[in-house]
Design a protein around this motif. Structure first.
Motif, PDB file in Angstrom:
ATOM      1  N   GLN A 106     -38.099  82.909  50.360  1.00  0.00           N
ATOM      2  CA  GLN A 106     -38.728  82.650  51.658  1.00  0.00           C
ATOM      3  C   GLN A 106     -40.232  82.523  51.474  1.00  0.00           C
ATOM      4  O   GLN A 106     -40.872  83.367  50.844  1.00  0.00           O
ATOM      5  CB  GLN A 106     -38.411  83.773  52.635  1.00  0.00           C
ATOM      6  CG  GLN A 106     -38.980  83.562  54.004  1.00  0.00           C
ATOM      7  CD  GLN A 106     -38.546  84.646  54.971  1.00  0.00           C
ATOM      8  OE1 GLN A 106     -37.607  85.377  54.735  1.00  0.00           O
ATOM      9  NE2 GLN A 106     -39.240  84.756  56.071  1.00  0.00           N
ATOM     10  N   LYS A 107     -40.773  81.461  52.026  1.00  0.00           N
ATOM     11  CA  LYS A 107     -42.216  81.218  51.976  1.00  0.00           C
ATOM     12  C   LYS A 107     -42.706  80.971  53.396  1.00  0.00           C
ATOM     13  O   LYS A 107     -42.035  80.333  54.190  1.00  0.00           O
ATOM     14  CB  LYS A 107     -42.542  79.974  51.150  1.00  0.00           C
ATOM     15  CG  LYS A 107     -41.853  79.881  49.813  1.00  0.00           C
ATOM     16  CD  LYS A 107     -42.542  80.664  48.771  1.00  0.00           C
ATOM     17  CE  LYS A 107     -41.864  80.395  47.424  1.00  0.00           C
ATOM     18  NZ  LYS A 107     -42.060  81.439  46.500  1.00  0.00           N
ATOM     19  N   VAL A 108     -43.875  81.495  53.682  1.00  0.00           N
ATOM     20  CA  VAL A 108     -44.551  81.198  54.943  1.00  0.00           C
ATOM     21  C   VAL A 108     -45.914  80.648  54.563  1.00  0.00           C
ATOM     22  O   VAL A 108     -46.683  81.307  53.857  1.00  0.00           O
ATOM     23  CB  VAL A 108     -44.685  82.451  55.840  1.00  0.00           C
ATOM     24  CG1 VAL A 108     -45.436  82.106  57.115  1.00  0.00           C
ATOM     25  CG2 VAL A 108     -43.331  83.039  56.147  1.00  0.00           C
ATOM     26  N   VAL A 109     -46.180  79.419  54.994  1.00  0.00           N
ATOM     27  CA  VAL A 109     -47.438  78.762  54.669  1.00  0.00           C
ATOM     28  C   VAL A 109     -48.111  78.283  55.947  1.00  0.00           C
ATOM     29  O   VAL A 109     -47.450  77.951  56.932  1.00  0.00           O
ATOM     30  CB  VAL A 109     -47.240  77.574  53.703  1.00  0.00           C
ATOM     31  CG1 VAL A 109     -46.762  78.048  52.354  1.00  0.00           C
ATOM     32  CG2 VAL A 109     -46.315  76.536  54.268  1.00  0.00           C
ATOM     33  N   THR A 110     -49.428  78.258  55.911  1.00  0.00           N
ATOM     34  CA  THR A 110     -50.217  77.709  57.005  1.00  0.00           C
ATOM     35  C   THR A 110     -50.889  76.445  56.488  1.00  0.00           C
ATOM     36  O   THR A 110     -51.524  76.463  55.433  1.00  0.00           O
ATOM     37  CB  THR A 110     -51.279  78.717  57.475  1.00  0.00           C
ATOM     38  OG1 THR A 110     -50.623  79.905  57.887  1.00  0.00           O
ATOM     39  CG2 THR A 110     -52.099  78.164  58.608  1.00  0.00           C
ATOM     40  N   ALA A 111     -50.732  75.371  57.236  1.00  0.00           N
ATOM     41  CA  ALA A 111     -51.298  74.088  56.836  1.00  0.00           C
ATOM     42  C   ALA A 111     -52.203  73.562  57.931  1.00  0.00           C
ATOM     43  O   ALA A 111     -51.943  73.758  59.117  1.00  0.00           O
ATOM     44  CB  ALA A 111     -50.183  73.086  56.562  1.00  0.00           C
ATOM     45  N   ILE A 112     -53.265  72.903  57.523  1.00  0.00           N
ATOM     46  CA  ILE A 112     -54.123  72.163  58.442  1.00  0.00           C
ATOM     47  C   ILE A 112     -53.721  70.699  58.292  1.00  0.00           C
ATOM     48  O   ILE A 112     -53.848  70.118  57.217  1.00  0.00           O
ATOM     49  CB  ILE A 112     -55.621  72.339  58.105  1.00  0.00           C
ATOM     50  CG1 ILE A 112     -56.017  73.806  58.074  1.00  0.00           C
ATOM     51  CG2 ILE A 112     -56.483  71.529  59.072  1.00  0.00           C
ATOM     52  CD1 ILE A 112     -55.957  74.498  59.400  1.00  0.00           C
ATOM     53  N   LEU A 113     -53.176  70.122  59.379  1.00  0.00           N
ATOM     54  CA  LEU A 113     -52.724  68.727  59.363  1.00  0.00           C
ATOM     55  C   LEU A 113     -53.739  67.840  60.060  1.00  0.00           C
ATOM     56  O   LEU A 113     -54.256  68.182  61.120  1.00  0.00           O
ATOM     57  CB  LEU A 113     -51.373  68.594  60.068  1.00  0.00           C
ATOM     58  CG  LEU A 113     -50.192  69.358  59.483  1.00  0.00           C
ATOM     59  CD1 LEU A 113     -48.947  69.107  60.317  1.00  0.00           C
ATOM     60  CD2 LEU A 113     -49.941  68.981  58.054  1.00  0.00           C
ATOM     61  N   SER A 114     -53.985  66.685  59.473  1.00  0.00           N
ATOM     62  CA  SER A 114     -54.872  65.707  60.100  1.00  0.00           C
ATOM     63  C   SER A 114     -54.099  64.407  60.272  1.00  0.00           C
ATOM     64  O   SER A 114     -53.014  64.240  59.753  1.00  0.00           O
ATOM     65  CB  SER A 114     -56.113  65.485  59.233  1.00  0.00           C
ATOM     66  OG  SER A 114     -55.735  64.856  58.024  1.00  0.00           O
ATOM     67  N   GLY A 115     -54.698  63.494  61.015  1.00  0.00           N
ATOM     68  CA  GLY A 115     -54.068  62.200  61.240  1.00  0.00           C
ATOM     69  C   GLY A 115     -53.907  61.899  62.711  1.00  0.00           C
ATOM     70  O   GLY A 115     -53.721  60.762  63.080  1.00  0.00           O
ATOM     71  N   GLY A 116     -53.930  62.889  63.551  1.00  0.00           N
ATOM     72  CA  GLY A 116     -53.834  62.686  64.987  1.00  0.00           C
ATOM     73  C   GLY A 116     -55.216  62.639  65.593  1.00  0.00           C
ATOM     74  O   GLY A 116     -56.205  62.355  64.926  1.00  0.00           O
ATOM     75  N   SER A 117     -55.281  62.958  66.874  1.00  0.00           N
ATOM     76  CA  SER A 117     -56.568  62.956  67.554  1.00  0.00           C
ATOM     77  C   SER A 117     -57.447  64.118  67.096  1.00  0.00           C
ATOM     78  O   SER A 117     -58.660  64.047  67.168  1.00  0.00           O
ATOM     79  CB  SER A 117     -56.356  63.031  69.066  1.00  0.00           C
ATOM     80  OG  SER A 117     -55.633  64.198  69.392  1.00  0.00           O
ATOM     81  N   LYS A 118     -56.812  65.191  66.605  1.00  0.00           N
ATOM     82  CA  LYS A 118     -57.573  66.328  66.085  1.00  0.00           C
ATOM     83  C   LYS A 118     -56.735  67.028  65.028  1.00  0.00           C
ATOM     84  O   LYS A 118     -55.525  66.842  64.931  1.00  0.00           O
ATOM     85  CB  LYS A 118     -57.929  67.301  67.213  1.00  0.00           C
ATOM     86  CG  LYS A 118     -56.727  67.890  67.921  1.00  0.00           C
ATOM     87  CD  LYS A 118     -57.149  68.834  69.020  1.00  0.00           C
ATOM     88  CE  LYS A 118     -55.904  69.401  69.706  1.00  0.00           C
ATOM     89  NZ  LYS A 118     -56.230  70.393  70.681  1.00  0.00           N
ATOM     90  N   ASN A 119     -57.397  67.832  64.217  1.00  0.00           N
ATOM     91  CA  ASN A 119     -56.686  68.604  63.203  1.00  0.00           C
ATOM     92  C   ASN A 119     -55.900  69.724  63.867  1.00  0.00           C
ATOM     93  O   ASN A 119     -56.353  70.299  64.855  1.00  0.00           O
ATOM     94  CB  ASN A 119     -57.656  69.193  62.193  1.00  0.00           C
ATOM     95  CG  ASN A 119     -58.285  68.131  61.317  1.00  0.00           C
ATOM     96  OD1 ASN A 119     -57.867  66.986  61.335  1.00  0.00           O
ATOM     97  ND2 ASN A 119     -59.287  68.505  60.553  1.00  0.00           N
ATOM     98  N   MET A 120     -54.728  70.011  63.313  1.00  0.00           N
ATOM     99  CA  MET A 120     -53.875  71.063  63.872  1.00  0.00           C
ATOM    100  C   MET A 120     -53.549  72.088  62.796  1.00  0.00           C
ATOM    101  O   MET A 120     -53.307  71.722  61.646  1.00  0.00           O
ATOM    102  CB  MET A 120     -52.568  70.463  64.403  1.00  0.00           C
ATOM    103  CG  MET A 120     -52.735  69.562  65.592  1.00  0.00           C
ATOM    104  SD  MET A 120     -51.157  68.979  66.213  1.00  0.00           S
ATOM    105  CE  MET A 120     -50.418  70.474  66.783  1.00  0.00           C
ATOM    106  N   ARG A 121     -53.524  73.353  63.210  1.00  0.00           N
ATOM    107  CA  ARG A 121     -53.103  74.432  62.310  1.00  0.00           C
ATOM    108  C   ARG A 121     -51.628  74.705  62.609  1.00  0.00           C
ATOM    109  O   ARG A 121     -51.277  75.070  63.727  1.00  0.00           O
ATOM    110  CB  ARG A 121     -53.928  75.684  62.540  1.00  0.00           C
ATOM    111  CG  ARG A 121     -53.410  76.860  61.769  1.00  0.00           C
ATOM    112  CD  ARG A 121     -54.271  78.105  61.969  1.00  0.00           C
ATOM    113  NE  ARG A 121     -54.824  78.412  60.686  1.00  0.00           N
ATOM    114  CZ  ARG A 121     -56.090  78.318  60.320  1.00  0.00           C
ATOM    115  NH1 ARG A 121     -56.995  77.941  61.184  1.00  0.00           N
ATOM    116  NH2 ARG A 121     -56.484  78.599  59.106  1.00  0.00           N
TER     117      ARG A 121
END
Length: 179
Positions: A106-121
């Motif tokens: 089991q892994k829990v990761v936090t990612a910052i995604l870009s590509g939309g109107s703003k970055n999302m955590r």
């Protein structure tokens, strides 16, 4: 560090798979039903089962079902079709990735995604059933704000209960235990 790079690539692929299917039928004929334009999917995506298999490479059962429902598929003239529309830019590119929990299965990761109107955590929970099986994304935060993962609309009216009371076997009443 190499494992973190693999998970980064895995999450990017998982985020892109819905958009690949939804935007795949460009250049196909367009059918209008009730004022909505639909276009048939290509051969490799022409059944819900095929689409489900593709999603299940990355996503758990609940998220796969949710993503299929959000494609708004419709059968027209014997072909599986999706609405013909332009999709807004969706966050799919992983800017950074950090471990929150790192266990063998089991892994829990936090990612910052870009590509939309703003970055999302976004936080992902990845699970595998045994060491020889690949990881699967079982939970993802931020589903309410992304059209790919929106949950089914909740109804405000209360639904009547479908449970019926069952009588005891042979017509006997249940006896209380003595104190």
């Amino acid at each position: 560090m190499d494992q973190l790079r693999q998970f980064r690539h895995f999450i990017e692929q998982a985020e892109q798979v819905w958009t690949q299917i939804a935007s795949s039928p460009r250049g196909k004929p367009v059918y209008t039903v009730n004022g909505v334009d639909y276009t048939p999917l290509p051969e490799r995506y022409n059944s819900k089962r095929k689409i489900s298999r593709i999603f299940r490479r990355y996503w758990g059962i609940k998220l796969t079902d949710r993503m299929i429902r959000n494609l708004h598929l419709r059968l027209i003239k014997g072909k599986l079709c999706v609405p013909y529309r332009a999709y807004p830019p969706l966050p799919m590119k992983v800017q950074s990735l950090h471990w929150k929990a790192n266990r063998p299965n089991q892994k829990v990761v936090t990612a910052i995604l870009s590509g939309g109107s703003k970055n999302m955590r976004i936080e992902y929970r990845l699970i595998r059933s045994n060491p020889t099986v690949a990881f699967t994304i079982m939970k993802r935060t931020g589903c309410d704000y992304d059209l790919r993962y929106r949950p089914q609309a909740q109804t405000t009216a209360r639904q009547p209960s479908k449970r019926k009371s069952k009588p005891f076997q042979n017509g006997r009443n249940k006896l209380l235990k003595p104190p």
